[in-house]
Enzyme design. Structure first.
Site, short mmCIF file in Angstrom:
data_model
loop_
_atom_site.label_atom_id
_atom_site.label_comp_id
_atom_site.label_asym_id
_atom_site.label_seq_id
_atom_site.Cartn_x
_atom_site.Cartn_y
_atom_site.Cartn_z
N GLN A 1 8.73 -1.04 -5.31
CA GLN A 1 7.39 -1.29 -5.59
C GLN A 1 6.55 0.20 -5.63
O GLN A 1 5.51 0.46 -5.89
CB GLN A 1 6.55 -2.21 -4.69
CG GLN A 1 6.85 -3.73 -4.75
CD GLN A 1 6.38 -4.21 -3.33
OE1 GLN A 1 7.17 -5.29 -2.80
NE2 GLN A 1 4.91 -4.63 -3.28
N PHE B 1 7.01 -8.90 -3.24
CA PHE B 1 6.13 -9.65 -2.40
C PHE B 1 6.00 -8.80 -0.98
O PHE B 1 5.55 -9.38 0.12
CB PHE B 1 6.96 -10.86 -1.66
CG PHE B 1 7.21 -11.84 -2.78
CD1 PHE B 1 6.50 -12.57 -3.68
CD2 PHE B 1 8.90 -12.30 -3.26
CE1 PHE B 1 6.61 -13.53 -4.68
CE2 PHE B 1 8.97 -12.93 -4.30
CZ PHE B 1 8.12 -13.52 -4.97
N GLU C 1 7.83 -2.48 -0.82
CA GLU C 1 6.49 -1.54 -0.81
C GLU C 1 7.11 -0.25 -0.02
O GLU C 1 6.93 0.68 -0.65
CB GLU C 1 5.30 -2.16 -0.29
CG GLU C 1 4.22 -1.12 -0.05
CD GLU C 1 2.97 -1.73 0.42
OE1 GLU C 1 2.63 -2.93 0.35
OE2 GLU C 1 2.02 -1.01 0.65
N ARG D 1 -5.47 -4.46 8.46
CA ARG D 1 -5.93 -5.72 7.68
C ARG D 1 -6.08 -6.82 8.43
O ARG D 1 -6.91 -7.91 7.77
CB ARG D 1 -4.82 -5.65 6.41
CG ARG D 1 -5.75 -6.43 5.21
CD ARG D 1 -4.96 -6.42 4.15
NE ARG D 1 -5.03 -5.49 2.81
CZ ARG D 1 -6.08 -5.57 2.01
NH1 ARG D 1 -6.81 -6.32 1.92
NH2 ARG D 1 -6.19 -4.46 1.23
N ARG E 1 2.88 -10.07 1.29
CA ARG E 1 1.86 -10.72 0.36
C ARG E 1 0.80 -11.22 1.55
O ARG E 1 1.04 -12.04 2.51
CB ARG E 1 2.40 -11.98 -0.21
CG ARG E 1 1.42 -12.40 -1.49
CD ARG E 1 2.28 -13.19 -1.93
NE ARG E 1 1.56 -13.58 -3.69
CZ ARG E 1 2.30 -14.39 -4.53
NH1 ARG E 1 3.37 -15.05 -4.27
NH2 ARG E 1 1.47 -14.45 -5.87
N PHE F 1 -0.42 -9.08 3.74
CA PHE F 1 -0.58 -7.74 4.52
C PHE F 1 -1.21 -7.91 5.98
O PHE F 1 -2.15 -7.08 6.19
CB PHE F 1 -1.04 -6.71 3.77
CG PHE F 1 -0.79 -5.08 4.01
CD1 PHE F 1 0.51 -4.81 3.77
CD2 PHE F 1 -1.53 -4.56 4.74
CE1 PHE F 1 0.91 -3.60 3.84
CE2 PHE F 1 -1.10 -3.02 4.76
CZ PHE F 1 -0.07 -2.59 4.12
N THR G 1 -6.89 -0.29 2.03
CA THR G 1 -7.74 -0.03 3.04
C THR G 1 -7.79 1.63 3.37
O THR G 1 -8.59 1.82 4.12
CB THR G 1 -7.50 -0.81 4.27
OG1 THR G 1 -6.18 -0.53 4.79
CG2 THR G 1 -7.67 -2.27 3.90
N ALA H 1 -1.26 -4.41 -2.36
CA ALA H 1 -2.61 -4.63 -2.17
C ALA H 1 -3.46 -5.43 -3.54
O ALA H 1 -4.72 -5.41 -3.64
CB ALA H 1 -3.47 -3.25 -1.76
N GLU I 1 -2.51 -11.38 -4.25
CA GLU I 1 -2.14 -12.10 -2.62
C GLU I 1 -2.99 -12.93 -2.20
O GLU I 1 -2.57 -14.13 -1.43
CB GLU I 1 -2.34 -10.90 -1.63
CG GLU I 1 -1.32 -9.80 -1.86
CD GLU I 1 -1.81 -8.30 -1.27
OE1 GLU I 1 -2.63 -7.83 -1.43
OE2 GLU I 1 -1.19 -8.25 -0.07
#
Ligand code: MTE
Ligand code: LUZ
Ligand code: MOS
Length: 751
Positions: free
Chosen positions: A191, A222, A226, A304, A336, A338, A434, A503, A707
């Protein structure tokens, strides 16, 4: 518009890493991973392995030319273990051989010895031992002391939720090719192409421009790719760099499950206070995150959790703390939501505890506390275009909640061993990274001489349909049929410095960048027409249906004629675009700011029937009203809601991730780790589109959808516990997820 991949997907012609044609001389890599969860390495002997027929290289940390480091947020994770191992599955060495089979067989000859060190798997134990990653984080709003005084009812409890296996269909993998002058070209299932590029450059000790990363698509990510595609890409690149041969590394399912981190399990303490009208006046939660053996993305996930700890509710006095706890498990990572789902699960548990004590429907408490326009989040942002109440009310009306409640009550009164349960689950999810600096993206557009168009962006297609949305944007801007647009691979030499596609912001960020690029080319083309046709005002020049119009009249220039003439007139037919989300900011030290471009809202109602003899259950329906803004692709967006919902339901019902005290993954195969299949999904899933027309920062006002819907799944937990209570009123305080059949059965007969 159909998903542009549907043709090749359904014919089995879509290409993934493992489908790439094998280049002559390719070596196949296998990883020797730590057989123990914690220990000091006393012996690592690969001499015999190196002599085996077909084995070309065995690589350990000693062979790394650059820095032995892959940690993204904190530098705490070696690419290959050096003096110690910190989790089972940690890569220690890699074997390169002429076949995958030989490489795997060769692993058995590696001699590995270690002095065992204490193993921690429980986050509370880790926290007590001072095994903390980063610092304890706190978000605060209002005045707690004052808040508690105003409460008529105060409850305290604990809520625990488990981790979750990503289970992308395509496992982790990469195929690396050596290129002249110590360069590497690599195809990776990631990703984050730039994260892979940076990781490889660091470990090889070369500048980033020597590494080219190319991504066609992923068979699912998912969040699991990442950050955690990087170590495997790094190992493949290291192999190619040292051997000067192409190196392919694709994990088998069992290796993938054993070596990679998952969603973070959390355990939390909460305290909730309500006034006479069931308004939540004060809420306190203390989260312990099971981070695993290295930071990975845990600090960002932890943050998060705090952002979403009050879900879709306004709580005037809030104190939220969270600790990332280092354990001897594979480093847990993005998944997904996070950290958001874990935060929401706890406040939903707190509300349920209050409802149980007050003997009222939990929906009564949920409803009176929904966010309103102008309310403040614990992180200082003020709601704008808040749809929390609207989605709730529409769900009540559209799904005839009063009739449903009566039907459920009548069913429960007339059935002894079958009980139905209902649960509302409102959601509110903030869209943006974020970490503010990550909120920008680039795109590159080429119009070729024949009028066909090539588009590159930083977005990665992983099944969520972002490439289809990109085609729609380009097609709409140039007034072309989608067939005229080709979505190129995501490649670091065409679009550099990408944020990972994550995100839920992939379509927003890259789509806006693409629009900027398209608009610039379009302006040049229209200006050219204005000159050629001697038109007074640029506004009079337009494109419709692949044709040039002046003053609303069709000219004799088609799109192709326009492009050819513009090219001959030496007009630039390529353009890049850059977009940075306006307004967003967040101060990590004060915990205040405006971190999100906007929020996504929605409400689901879950209905379940529990078999109270056997503890099994079936979901009758999940009815959803979701805030899409103005969906640019209803087929894709509906698919995201349905898929996210079922993935979230799996997390809180059947997906039972288990490690033993030795840090060994027990749920290590699909026989021991059950995920939702066609028989366990709800019999009915209804998705109503709440179409809103607020100005927002979503691409074409089509809100991010990747998400948020996962969190509707949390309703499954509370629907099940609602049904259990109808059978056994003593079964209260069930705040441990997942609600497996086994756990349901125990609760049904608990006294
Ligand atoms: N949908 C599919 N089919 N496969 C995936 O891997 N990943 C999810 C979501 N939907 C995923 C998916 C996650 S974790 C995110 S962050 C978003 O898609 C990313 O894509 P977007 O930013 O384009 O929405
Ligand atoms: N990744 C990230 C994410 O790096 N920052 C985020 O805020 C985020 N949010 C959701 C999913 N992945
Ligand atoms: Mo998604 S967890 O942001 O990849």
């Amino acid at each position: 518009m159909k998903n542009i991949d549907s043709y090749t997907h359904t014919r089995g012609e879509s290409i993934y890493v493992d489908d790439l044609p094998i280049l002559g001389g390719t070596l196949f890599a296998a990883i020797f991973d730590s057989p123990i969860a914690h220990g000091k390495i006393t012996k690592l002997d690969v001499a015999q392995t190196r002599l085996l027929a077909g084995v070309k290289h065995v690589i350990t940390h000693e062979n790394i030319p650059g820095e032995n480091q892959i940690g993204g947020i904190f530098p705490d994770e070696p690419a290959l273990a050096d003096d110690a191992v910190h989790f089972r599955g940690q890569p220690v060495a890699i074997v390169l051989a002429t076949s995958k089979k030989i490489a795997h067989e060769a692993l058995k000859t590696i001699v590995f010895e270690a002095d065992p060190l204490p193993i921690i798997v429980d986050p509370r134990v880790a926290a007590a031992a001072g095994e903390i990653i980063g610092s304890v984080r706190t978000f605060k709003l209002g005045d707690m002391a004052k808040g508690w005084k105003e409460c008529a009812h105060i409850y305290e409890g604990q809520a625990d939720c488990n981790g979750q296996e990503h289970l992308y269909i395509e496992g982790q993998g990469a195929y690396a090719f050596p290129v002249e002058n110590d360069c590497i070209r690599i195809v990776s299932s990631t990703q984050g192409p730039t994260q892979v590029q940076r990781g490889i450059a660091r470990v090889l000790g070369v500048p980033m421009h020597k590494v080219e990363v190319d991504v066609r698509r992923l068979g699912g990510g998912f969040g699991g790719k990442e950050d955690q595609a990087t170590p495997f890409a790094v190992l493949a690149a290291l192999g190619a760099y040292l051997s000067k041969k192409p190196v392919k590394l694709v994990l088998d399912r069992d290796e993938d499950m054993r070596m990679t981190g998952k969603r973070h399990p959390y355990t939390a303490d909460f305290k909730i206070g309500l006034d006479e009208n069931y308004k939540i006046i004060a809420y306190e939660a203390d989260f312990f995150q099971n981070a695993g053996a290295a930071a990975d993305l845990s600090p960002a996930v932890l943050e998060r959790t705090l952002f979403h700890a009050t879900n879709a509710y306004f709580v005037p006095n809030t104190c939220l703390t969270a600790t990332s706890c280092r354990t001897n498990l594979p480093p847990n990572t993005a998944f997904r939501g996070f950290g958001g789902p874990q935060g929401k699960y706890v406040i939903e548990s707190a509300i349920t505890m209050a409802a149980e004590a007050l003997a009222i429907d939990r929906a009564v408490i949920q409803k009176v506390n929904l966010l309103k326009e102008g309310d403040e989040f614990p992180y200082g942002q003020i709601t704008e275009g808040c749809e929390a109440e609207k989605t709730w009310h529409q769900a009540e009306v559209d799904y005839e909640i009063e009739a449903t409640r009566k039907r459920v009550a009548a069913f429960n009164a007339s059935h002894k061993n079958l009980k139905k349960g209902l649960a509302f689950m409102p959601i509110c999810f903030g869209i943006s990274f974020t970490n503010t600096p990550m909120n920008h993206a680039r795109a590159l557009v080429h119009i070729y001489q024949d009028g066909s168009v090539g588009v590159s962006t930083g977005a990665v297609e992983m099944g969520q349909g972002v490439n289809t949305k990109m085609v729609q944007i380009a097609a709409q801007n140039f007034a072309l049929a989608p067939e005229k647009i080709k979505l190129e691979t995501t490649n670091t030499t065409r679009v550099a410095n990408t944020s990972p596609t994550a995100a839920s912001a992939g379509a927003d960020l890259n789509g806006q960048a693409l629009q900027i690029a398209c608009a610039a080319i379009l302006l040049r083309l229209r200006t050219f027409v204005q000159k050629e046709f001697k038109v007074a005002h640029l506004e009079a020049v337009n494109l419709h249906n692949e044709w040039v119009y002046v003053d609303g009249e069709k000219t004799d220039w088609s799109w192709e004629t326009l492009v050819t003439n513009a090219f001959v007139a030496r007009i630039q037919l390529s353009e890049k675009g850059h977009y940075a989300t306006p307004r967003v900011n967040f101060d990590k030290t004060t915990g205040k700011g405006h971190p999100f471009a906007y929020h996504v809202y929605g409400t689901s109602i879950t209905e379940v029937t529990v078999d109270c003899v056997r503890g099994i259950y079936e979901f009758d329906a999940v009815n959803i009203v979701h805030d899409f803004g103005q969906s640019m692709n209803k087929g894709i967006d509906r698919g995201q809601v349905e898929g996210g919902l079922v993935q979230g339901m799996g997390w809180v019902t059947m997906e039972d991730l288990r490690y033993n005290e030795e840090g060994r993954l027990l749920s290590s195969a699909l026989s021991t780790y059950k995920v939702p299949d066609i028989f366990s999904v709800p019999k009915e899933i209804n998705v109503k589109f709440l179409e809103t027309n607020h100005s927002n920062l979503a691409i074409l006002k089509s809100k991010a959808v990747g998400e948020p819907p996962l969190m509707y799944g949390i309703g499954a937990h509370f629907a099940i516990t609602d049904a259990i209570k109808a059978f056994n009123p003593k079964a209260i305080g069930l705040f441990e997820s997942p609600m497996t059949h086994e756990r349901v059965l125990m609760a049904l007969y608990k006294d």
